[in-house]
Design a protein around this motif. Structure first.
Motif, PDB file in Angstrom:
ATOM      1  N   SER A   1      42.163  51.778  43.408  1.00  0.00           N
ATOM      2  CA  SER A   1      41.995  50.617  42.531  1.00  0.00           C
ATOM      3  C   SER A   1      42.645  49.372  43.118  1.00  0.00           C
ATOM      4  O   SER A   1      42.241  48.246  42.818  1.00  0.00           O
ATOM      5  CB  SER A   1      42.547  50.895  41.137  1.00  0.00           C
ATOM      6  OG  SER A   1      43.963  50.945  41.164  1.00  0.00           O
TER       7      SER A   1
ATOM      8  N   PHE B   1      40.434  46.634  44.737  1.00  0.00           N
ATOM      9  CA  PHE B   1      39.684  45.675  43.927  1.00  0.00           C
ATOM     10  C   PHE B   1      40.539  44.536  43.376  1.00  0.00           C
ATOM     11  O   PHE B   1      40.016  43.530  42.925  1.00  0.00           O
ATOM     12  CB  PHE B   1      38.979  46.404  42.774  1.00  0.00           C
ATOM     13  CG  PHE B   1      37.974  47.400  43.262  1.00  0.00           C
ATOM     14  CD1 PHE B   1      36.729  46.982  43.695  1.00  0.00           C
ATOM     15  CD2 PHE B   1      38.286  48.750  43.309  1.00  0.00           C
ATOM     16  CE1 PHE B   1      35.806  47.889  44.158  1.00  0.00           C
ATOM     17  CE2 PHE B   1      37.366  49.670  43.776  1.00  0.00           C
ATOM     18  CZ  PHE B   1      36.123  49.235  44.208  1.00  0.00           C
TER      19      PHE B   1
ATOM     20  N   PRO C   1      42.404  42.174  44.725  1.00  0.00           N
ATOM     21  CA  PRO C   1      42.226  40.817  45.278  1.00  0.00           C
ATOM     22  C   PRO C   1      40.953  40.113  44.797  1.00  0.00           C
ATOM     23  O   PRO C   1      40.853  38.887  44.877  1.00  0.00           O
ATOM     24  CB  PRO C   1      42.161  41.050  46.787  1.00  0.00           C
ATOM     25  CG  PRO C   1      42.818  42.368  47.011  1.00  0.00           C
ATOM     26  CD  PRO C   1      42.559  43.173  45.764  1.00  0.00           C
ATOM     27  N   TYR C   2      39.995  40.850  44.273  1.00  0.00           N
ATOM     28  CA  TYR C   2      38.731  40.262  43.826  1.00  0.00           C
ATOM     29  C   TYR C   2      38.742  39.886  42.338  1.00  0.00           C
ATOM     30  O   TYR C   2      37.769  39.344  41.832  1.00  0.00           O
ATOM     31  CB  TYR C   2      37.568  41.220  44.110  1.00  0.00           C
ATOM     32  CG  TYR C   2      37.461  41.542  45.584  1.00  0.00           C
ATOM     33  CD1 TYR C   2      36.922  40.615  46.476  1.00  0.00           C
ATOM     34  CD2 TYR C   2      37.929  42.749  46.087  1.00  0.00           C
ATOM     35  CE1 TYR C   2      36.849  40.894  47.823  1.00  0.00           C
ATOM     36  CE2 TYR C   2      37.849  43.042  47.444  1.00  0.00           C
ATOM     37  CZ  TYR C   2      37.312  42.109  48.298  1.00  0.00           C
ATOM     38  OH  TYR C   2      37.237  42.376  49.632  1.00  0.00           O
ATOM     39  N   LEU C   3      39.840  40.190  41.641  1.00  0.00           N
ATOM     40  CA  LEU C   3      39.947  39.830  40.227  1.00  0.00           C
ATOM     41  C   LEU C   3      40.094  38.320  40.101  1.00  0.00           C
ATOM     42  O   LEU C   3      40.789  37.687  40.890  1.00  0.00           O
ATOM     43  CB  LEU C   3      41.160  40.511  39.583  1.00  0.00           C
ATOM     44  CG  LEU C   3      41.117  42.031  39.487  1.00  0.00           C
ATOM     45  CD1 LEU C   3      42.453  42.559  38.957  1.00  0.00           C
ATOM     46  CD2 LEU C   3      39.981  42.481  38.587  1.00  0.00           C
ATOM     47  N   LYS C   4      39.452  37.766  39.091  1.00  0.00           N
ATOM     48  CA  LYS C   4      39.569  36.336  38.838  1.00  0.00           C
ATOM     49  C   LYS C   4      40.706  36.104  37.857  1.00  0.00           C
ATOM     50  O   LYS C   4      40.803  36.773  36.842  1.00  0.00           O
ATOM     51  CB  LYS C   4      38.260  35.784  38.268  1.00  0.00           C
ATOM     52  CG  LYS C   4      37.134  35.807  39.263  1.00  0.00           C
ATOM     53  CD  LYS C   4      35.872  35.215  38.668  1.00  0.00           C
ATOM     54  CE  LYS C   4      34.750  35.285  39.683  1.00  0.00           C
ATOM     55  NZ  LYS C   4      33.509  34.757  39.147  1.00  0.00           N
ATOM     56  N   GLU C   5      41.533  35.122  38.160  1.00  0.00           N
ATOM     57  CA  GLU C   5      42.648  34.764  37.284  1.00  0.00           C
ATOM     58  C   GLU C   5      42.108  34.111  36.025  1.00  0.00           C
ATOM     59  O   GLU C   5      41.270  33.215  36.089  1.00  0.00           O
ATOM     60  CB  GLU C   5      43.592  33.806  38.005  1.00  0.00           C
ATOM     61  CG  GLU C   5      44.771  33.366  37.185  1.00  0.00           C
ATOM     62  CD  GLU C   5      45.672  34.506  36.761  1.00  0.00           C
ATOM     63  OE1 GLU C   5      45.725  34.783  35.554  1.00  0.00           O
ATOM     64  OE2 GLU C   5      46.300  35.120  37.632  1.00  0.00           O
TER      65      GLU C   5
END
Length: 170
Positions: free
Chosen positions: A25, A28, A30-34
């Protein structure tokens, strides 16, 4: 999935497999949007707890709903393996597997819909579905009943949980 992994690799292999999935997990993240627009840099003063930080009245009712829903789920998780054993079902994870798969599927769209229409409706619908699932479990007499109960519980959790968590975090 857990039962076959445990049967092949043992408990240690099961926990190692779970750890590997958790580590995967990380790929993934780094690809999460703040979602916070006005971010603040961390400083140690943020860790100071003030008396106003200890209790927030607006989250009391949603927290009670979470508490009761999670408590019912804990009871279901404790009782379901025994229910499966009494029915002669070898895969004691049938309920939780069907529940998790359904929850993930429902959560893909329910959070956005509850934001658009009404969190209260989705929480109510989800809780009703969880109650129906428990009623199915109580009267279950086959693996199909356990599976259906898991699907219904997963739907309920998928509708209720994102709405409750959003309500608490807002």
């Amino acid at each position: 999935i857990g039962s076959p992994i445990k049967n092949i690799l043992g408990f240690e292999g099961l926990f190692i497999s779970a750890s590997i999935v958790s580590i995967l997990s990380l790929i993934f993240i780094p690809y999460l949007k703040e979602s916070i627009e006005d971010k603040k840099r961390f400083n140690l003063n943020m860790l100071r707890i003030k008396s106003i930080d200890l209790f927030e009245k607006s989250v009391l009712l949603p927290t009670l709903v979470i508490f009761f829903n999670v408590t019912s789920f804990a009871v279901v998780l404790i009782i379901t393996p025994d229910q499966c054993a009494n029915l002669g079902i070898g895969n004691k994870g049938l309920f939780i597997a069907s529940s998790i798969i359904t929850t993930i599927g429902i959560r893909l769209f329910s959070g956005r819909l509850s934001d658009k229409y009404s969190r209260e409706i989705f929480i109510f619908l989800g809780t009703i579905l969880m109650i129906i699932s428990i009623a199915i479990l109580i009267h279950a007499s086959s693996a199909n009943h356990i599976f259906i109960a898991g699907l219904v519980y997963g739907m309920g959790s998928g509708f209720a949980s994102p709405s409750i968590f959003a309500m608490v975090s807002d």
